[in-house]
Motif scaffolding. Structure first.
Motif, PDB file in Angstrom:
ATOM      1  N   GLY A 103      11.723 -89.283  20.296  1.00 50.19           N
ATOM      2  CA  GLY A 103      11.614 -89.667  18.893  1.00 50.19           C
ATOM      3  C   GLY A 103      12.958 -89.516  18.209  1.00 50.19           C
ATOM      4  O   GLY A 103      14.001 -89.363  18.859  1.00 50.19           O
ATOM      5  N   GLU A 104      12.886 -89.523  16.882  1.00 49.52           N
ATOM      6  CA  GLU A 104      14.090 -89.580  16.053  1.00 49.52           C
ATOM      7  C   GLU A 104      14.597 -88.176  15.722  1.00 49.52           C
ATOM      8  O   GLU A 104      15.637 -87.738  16.237  1.00 49.52           O
ATOM      9  N   ALA A 105      13.841 -87.494  14.908  1.00 52.23           N
ATOM     10  CA  ALA A 105      14.248 -86.166  14.421  1.00 52.23           C
ATOM     11  C   ALA A 105      13.019 -85.468  13.850  1.00 52.23           C
ATOM     12  O   ALA A 105      12.053 -86.129  13.449  1.00 52.23           O
ATOM     13  N   PRO A 106      13.038 -84.152  13.808  1.00 49.25           N
ATOM     14  CA  PRO A 106      11.889 -83.434  13.226  1.00 49.25           C
ATOM     15  C   PRO A 106      11.719 -83.781  11.745  1.00 49.25           C
ATOM     16  O   PRO A 106      12.707 -84.000  11.039  1.00 49.25           O
ATOM     17  N   GLY A 107      10.477 -83.815  11.300  1.00 52.41           N
ATOM     18  CA  GLY A 107      10.182 -83.926   9.871  1.00 52.41           C
ATOM     19  C   GLY A 107       9.837 -82.538   9.347  1.00 52.41           C
ATOM     20  O   GLY A 107      10.056 -81.526  10.036  1.00 52.41           O
ATOM     21  N   GLU A 110       7.361 -80.542  11.593  1.00 51.78           N
ATOM     22  CA  GLU A 110       7.980 -80.106  12.857  1.00 51.78           C
ATOM     23  C   GLU A 110       8.955 -78.966  12.598  1.00 51.78           C
ATOM     24  O   GLU A 110       9.044 -78.003  13.372  1.00 51.78           O
ATOM     25  N   PRO A 116       7.976 -80.794  18.232  1.00 49.90           N
ATOM     26  CA  PRO A 116       8.086 -82.196  17.826  1.00 49.90           C
ATOM     27  C   PRO A 116       6.721 -82.880  17.704  1.00 49.90           C
ATOM     28  O   PRO A 116       5.776 -82.499  18.386  1.00 49.90           O
ATOM     29  N   PHE A 117       6.667 -83.842  16.819  1.00 47.62           N
ATOM     30  CA  PHE A 117       5.494 -84.706  16.672  1.00 47.62           C
ATOM     31  C   PHE A 117       4.194 -83.922  16.466  1.00 47.62           C
ATOM     32  O   PHE A 117       3.257 -84.032  17.269  1.00 47.62           O
ATOM     33  N   ASN A 143      13.198 -85.111  20.676  1.00 46.57           N
ATOM     34  CA  ASN A 143      13.833 -85.972  19.678  1.00 46.57           C
ATOM     35  C   ASN A 143      15.323 -86.092  19.958  1.00 46.57           C
ATOM     36  O   ASN A 143      15.904 -85.267  20.658  1.00 46.57           O
ATOM     37  N   HIS A 223       7.845 -96.797  16.458  1.00 47.41           N
ATOM     38  CA  HIS A 223       7.594 -95.395  16.133  1.00 47.41           C
ATOM     39  C   HIS A 223       6.178 -95.299  15.541  1.00 47.41           C
ATOM     40  O   HIS A 223       5.779 -96.172  14.775  1.00 47.41           O
TER      41      HIS A 223
END
Ligand code: URA
Length: 263
Positions: A103-107, A110, A116-117, A143, A223
């Motif tokens: 994936g991209e990056a933690p939100g 996360e 992650p995710f 990520n 995504h």
């Protein structure tokens, strides 16, 4: 030979040995071999239960990943992210996975949970995995960025990582892939593709066909956050078709129900 047929042969040979002066032409070893489980059954067992060698490989990979995780957790290469993060988000799953998602990056979720995710997009990813007959523990999920991209104090939401942040963090992901050596990689979204391959292109140009990263087959798909924003069945079906290609590539059985499935 089937078991009933084998039983008949064995009984006949034993009768010959008991009744006649001449020994039958089958030795006790040959008889024991005849009584051994049919080849197909022992092969099946060998294919499904991990060998000691495979278990050792998984333990080695877990140790190697733990060492990288340790370095990541102390990383301050992006000082602004090191200051703003709650914790780093390294990756989760089977260190010996055949299938790895990027994936991209933690939100925010996360960043809070260190995995992650796990937010809304993550829950959708978990549902996609389930439809593929995988649990989160079967695959590996990581990520490009291990820190949550910072946002101005008092604001909400997430921002995409910058090219510099991605270049700085990428070596950790490269190490993860090198250790895990998955058979198939899946990049989720164009930002993940840019971080991994350095390629900037639209999803229309990228998805639905095989790419490679370091000789590893790479499938690129939307995504899950995109699917949450755009609930059109046509978009969900595209992602599912990409996942069917992944299952085929992994030689996983695909049921009729899975073929006709819509996320
Ligand atoms: N989106 C990502 O790309 N990664 C996460 O871990 C969560 C949301």
């Amino acid at each position: 030979m089937t078991q009933p047929a084998l039983d008949l042969v064995i009984a006949a040979l034993e009768r010959i040995r008991e009744k006649s002066d001449r020994a039958p032409r089958a030795s006790r070893t040959a008889l024991a071999r005849l009584q051994a489980p049919p080849v197909a059954a022992s092969l099946r067992e060998a294919c499904t239960s991990p060998t000691e060698q495979q278990l050792q490989a998984a333990r080695n990979k877990a140790d190697l990943l733990a060492a990288v995780r340790e370095r990541v957790s102390a990383c301050t290469k992006c000082a602004h992210l090191a200051c703003s993060r709650t914790q780093t988000v390294f990756g989760v799953g089977n260190p010996d996975a055949d299938l790895m998602f990027i994936g991209e990056a933690p939100g925010a979720d996360e960043d809070q949970q260190g995995e992650p995710f796990v937010g809304r997009a993550g829950q959708l990813l978990t549902r996609i995995l389930k439809a593929m007959n995988f649990a989160r523990e079967d695959v590996y999920i990581a990520n490009i960025l291990k820190c949550r991209p910072d946002i101005p104090a008092g604001s909400f939401g997430n921002r995409p990582p910058t090219p510099t942040e991605m270049q700085t963090c990428r070596p950790y992901l490269v190490e993860q892939i090198d250790i895990i050596q998955p058979s198939v990689l899946v990049a989720l979204g164009t930002v993940a593709v840019e971080g991994l391959l350095g390629t900037r292109a639209t999803m229309r140009e990228l998805r639905g066909r095989w790419h490679t990263y370091n000789s590893i087959p790479l499938m690129i798909t939307y995504h899950p956050a995109y699917l949450l924003r755009n609930q059109a069945p046509s978009e969900k079906r595209k992602v599912w078709e990409d996942m069917l290609q992944v299952l085929e590539r992994l030689d996983r059985p695909i049921s009729e129900r899975q073929r006709n499935y819509f996320l």
